[in-house]
Design an enzyme around this catalytic site. Sequence first.
Site, PDB file in Angstrom:
ATOM      1  N   GLY A 212       0.827  -1.211   0.000  1.00  0.00           N
ATOM      2  CA  GLY A 212       0.000   0.000   0.000  1.00  0.00           C
ATOM      3  C   GLY A 212       0.852   1.249   0.000  1.00  0.00           C
ATOM      4  CG  ASN A 213      -0.216   4.734  -1.569  1.00  0.00           C
ATOM      5  OD1 ASN A 213      -0.947   5.549  -1.008  1.00  0.00           O
ATOM      6  ND2 ASN A 213      -0.555   4.135  -2.705  1.00  0.00           N
TER       7      ASN A 213
END
Length: 407
Positions: A212-213
């Site tokens: 993810g980020n």
Amino acid sequence: MRSSGSTQKTVVLCISGGIAAYKAVEIARRLFDLGYHVVPVMTEDAKRFVGETTFSALSSEPVRSSLWNSTDPVPHTTLARRADLVLVAPATANVISKFANGASDDLVSAVLIAARSKVLIAPAMHTEMWENPAVRRNIEFLAATGVSIVQPGVGRLAGGDFGAGRMAEPHEIVAMAQGLLEEVGKIDLAGLEVVVSAGGTREAIDPVRFIGNRSSGRQGYAFAEVALAGGASVSLVSTVENLPPPNGAKMVSVESASEMSAAMKELSKTADIIVMAAAVADFRVEDQKSQKIKKGDGVPEIRLVHTEDILAYLGANRSRRQVIVGFAAETGDPENYARDKLSRKGADIIVGNDVTSPGAGFATETNSVFIVESDRDATYLERVSKRRVAEVVLARALEILSSGPKV
Ligand SMILES: Cc1cc2nc3c(=O)[nH]c(=O)nc-3n(C[C@H](O)[C@H](O)[C@H](O)COP(=O)(O)O)c2cc1C
């Protein structure tokens, strides 16, 4: 958000417990005479200074002051949603502190925390209090998050004292309130379809793990809120789970870049303005496992492949006249990178931000951005609210849309 079914704008006038509370009577009256719907909310201590009957008689509705004694089960969010402007006059050191620190133990502070509208505060206190470092810090924090402040002046204070901290005069406060209220809904997006993507995509490794980020989705949500306030019909393609959906937006929940791509391609067919505020993963796992990878099976080798470039696809496949806005979250030289990205992606506007600079980027309330278009100097907004970024960008998108075809 404007009150439904009426063009009359609503001011929630919060009065806290300072000696200048008596001047708020004139503020209520002036706002009422200007045609605004004035809803007075008093703190318990404000009532020690001025009787609530006075405000009830001069406003559009009776005074409210309790979270609990109301027929409305959730009075603070109802009031916050009705407000085009929340005005706090006078704003005591106490109420400013509560607002800056997210406290909400009474109706005034709870309305402030719940407000998505513009907020204007008129501080009023003794000089010693006004100059206190904690008060200064709170004021600076609120200003940085987009709260408007009518600076107090120098003059006579309670107890016969004289100095800085005296609340601005009612006519000055009303003039500033009027200016802010005129801005509300100024971006007329009625009849337009706005599609916004928000949040960071998640690329699955196996059913429990993902790449993810750090995107929080707040900038995308601010775009959706401003577009809704401007009268647009808004679709919000979002990976976000922990933000309340903007009232009136059509929500499309997605997780991965490919799900976001499919949703954006479909919605873009009828969109007038597309805002790609989401942080879409550049890579995904080539071989997603359908079963959880077991620790005992050794360290897995994960091969990454590129995801589809959604912004570039939309830029190259316009099916109608539309304005496309992209984002460039960078860690250095955002203006030049944004300019480069503008031509590579076929977008009309790229908003570049340096996510490592203070008060900007992911999970903050404020942002510092370069707004880049071809053949124009960049517009730089420093540490403004994400809502303000959305207002400036959407106003510009509307100008581009009105200026000629880009099919
Ligand atoms: C006579 C008097 C005048 C006051 N004036 C102010 C004022 O101008 N500004 C301020 O911040 N506090 C002032 N205070 C202190 C506040 O009333 C006190 O901090 C109170 O808790 C504020 O409550 P509220 O913010 O919930 O209304 C004053 C207190 C007294 C007794």
